[in-house]
Scaffold this motif. Structure first.
Motif, PDB file in Angstrom:
ATOM      1  N   SER A 263       0.839  -1.310   0.042  1.00 42.46           N
ATOM      2  CA  SER A 263      -0.123  -0.035  -0.055  1.00 42.46           C
ATOM      3  C   SER A 263       0.840   1.196   0.085  1.00 42.46           C
ATOM      4  N   LEU A 264       0.249   2.188  -0.556  1.00 40.95           N
ATOM      5  CA  LEU A 264       0.997   3.634  -0.598  1.00 40.95           C
ATOM      6  C   LEU A 264       0.339   4.430   0.588  1.00 40.95           C
ATOM      7  N   LEU A 293       5.998  -1.315  -1.584  1.00 40.98           N
ATOM      8  CA  LEU A 293       5.509  -2.106  -2.374  1.00 40.98           C
ATOM      9  C   LEU A 293       6.407  -3.203  -2.672  1.00 40.98           C
ATOM     10  N   THR A 294       5.863  -4.527  -2.925  1.00 47.82           N
ATOM     11  CA  THR A 294       6.963  -5.455  -3.286  1.00 47.82           C
ATOM     12  C   THR A 294       6.529  -5.988  -4.729  1.00 47.82           C
ATOM     13  N   VAL A 311       8.784  -3.901 -13.468  1.00 43.01           N
ATOM     14  CA  VAL A 311       8.489  -4.666 -11.968  1.00 43.01           C
ATOM     15  C   VAL A 311       7.019  -5.292 -12.108  1.00 43.01           C
ATOM     16  N   ALA A 312       6.715  -6.734 -12.037  1.00 46.35           N
ATOM     17  CA  ALA A 312       5.588  -7.283 -11.849  1.00 46.35           C
ATOM     18  C   ALA A 312       5.031  -7.454 -10.363  1.00 46.35           C
ATOM     19  N   GLY A 313       3.711  -7.441 -10.388  1.00 47.37           N
ATOM     20  CA  GLY A 313       3.099  -7.896  -9.020  1.00 47.37           C
ATOM     21  C   GLY A 313       2.889  -6.583  -8.029  1.00 47.37           C
ATOM     22  N   ALA A 314       3.458  -5.362  -8.310  1.00 50.51           N
ATOM     23  CA  ALA A 314       3.503  -4.131  -7.228  1.00 50.51           C
ATOM     24  C   ALA A 314       2.095  -3.503  -7.668  1.00 50.51           C
ATOM     25  N   GLY A 336      11.889  -4.070  -3.586  1.00 46.37           N
ATOM     26  CA  GLY A 336      10.791  -3.147  -2.832  1.00 46.37           C
ATOM     27  C   GLY A 336      10.839  -2.088  -3.976  1.00 46.37           C
ATOM     28  N   LEU A 337       9.567  -1.267  -3.731  1.00 42.10           N
ATOM     29  CA  LEU A 337       9.429   0.023  -4.436  1.00 42.10           C
ATOM     30  C   LEU A 337       9.306   1.142  -3.457  1.00 42.10           C
TER      31      LEU A 337
END
Length: 355
Positions: A263-264, A293-294, A311-314, A336-337
């Motif tokens: 979550s942001l 995010l991951t 990046v996929a899945g975030a 991580g993002l």
């Protein structure tokens, strides 16, 4: 050049354009262009940018009730030859049976300037445009970039009040386009001429415009400096049209947006569905598990000064991140993002920038 007039301010008031077949090409437009400013009309095909340029030129006329002013002079119904504008087209429209010098001097000949003056001014202009050595060549003997310079020289030599450029670099290869863009930019600054430049190329718009008018379906979406347009787009269309961008969509509760990869926080939008846009260079890749995010590295592309990572899945779709060119990522690597709240572009449910 000393004999060059400085540009004139231009005002379009309630300029709407309907073509003979009933097509509404331009919604009522109010626009002020400052004297000496380079204004870029940017947008996809069919958005009304060329129609706007042609109305300023006097090649098209606005519907009843529209007005166009050059300074305090109403030129609404004046044809192109009365307006003292210079035009550079995508096709260059050069005369193949004339030399470079004859092409450049053509407008002065039409104005019945005396032969000695034409010769002197053409020589000055060719020198300024680095075309001196090509004066006696035919157009067919020139490269695309040289032809473009001739077209520019021909448009500028008559000291127009306004210079109008319609996609002038489209036909050139990328490297030459970039060089000529820089040349046109410094030329316009040196001349202090009012210039209106039509393009669908965002890089060109960013490099040349004092201000950019982003157009969509016959209306203005946003007007602002290149930095304003890039960092604070007013709506979905502008955000998506200018530069690379990521879109995160999700439910917001207590200033937090829930996404597939986490979550942001600190999202200044009301509870409910919302959208966040974010530039690839504003996202930082961190160790897996340490970001907001991951996700997992789907693919990477090395572009020299940066590494582009998907990046996929975030989020709902792969997230594009521009990182340091020296950092290496492998496919399938968990990451991580991290996104700073002040670098999120927040849009409400209607896709309009949140106040």
């Amino acid at each position: 050049m000393s004999n060059h007039e400085h540009g004139v301010s231009i005002r379009l008031e309630n300029c709407r354009k309907t073509f003979a077949d009933g097509t509404l090409a331009l919604q009522p437009l109010d626009l002020t262009i400052n004297a000496g400013e380079t204004l870029v009309l940017l947008g996809p095909s069919g958005c009304g940018k060329t129609t706007t340029l042609r109305m300023i030129a006097g090649l098209e006329f606005p519907d009843e009730g529209g007005r166009i002013l050059f300074g305090d002079e109403d030129v609404t119904r004046q044809p192109i030859e009365k307006r003292k504008v210079g035009m550079v087209f995508q096709s260059y429209a050069l005369f193949p049976n004339m030399t470079v010098a004859e092409n450049v001097g053509y407008g002065l000949k039409v104005q019945k300037v005396n032969v000695a003056d034409i010769k002197r001014r053409v020589a000055e202009m060719l020198e300024m445009m680095e075309l001196g050595a090509l004066a006696h060549r035919r157009i067919s003997q020139l490269s695309g970039g040289q032809r473009q310079r001739v077209a520019l020289a021909r448009a500028i030599i008559t000291s127009p009040r306004v210079l109008l450029l319609d996609e002038p670099l489209t036909a050139l290869d990328a490297l030459l386009r970039e060089r000529l863009r820089a040349d046109i930019n410094s030329l316009l600054r040196k001349l202090g001429i009012t210039a209106i430049y039509v393009t669908h190329d965002q890089d060109e718009a960013m490099a040349l415009g004092d201000r950019i008018v982003v157009m969509e379906q016959g209306r203005v979406s946003q007007i602002g400096s290149p930095r304003e347009i890039y960092f604070t787009p007013k709506n979905d269309f502008v955000a998506d049209f200018i530069g690379q961008i990521n879109v995160f969509e999700g439910q917001i509760r207590d200033r937090r947006m829930q996404l597939p990869g986490g979550s942001l926080p600190d999202v200044a939008l009301a509870d409910g569905f919302g959208r966040i846009h974010c530039r690839p260079e504003d996202i930082v890749l961190t160790e897996a598990g340490s970001g907001q995010l991951t996700g997992v590295v789907q693919q990477t592309q090395f572009i020299g000064d940066r590494t582009r990572v998907w990046v996929a899945g975030a989020g709902q779709q792969p997230v594009l991140v521009d990182g340091d060119g020296r950092t290496h990522f492998t496919q399938g690597q968990p990451v991580g993002l991290q996104i700073k709240p002040d670098q999120m572009i927040l849009l409400d449910q209607q896709g309009v920038r949140a106040a």
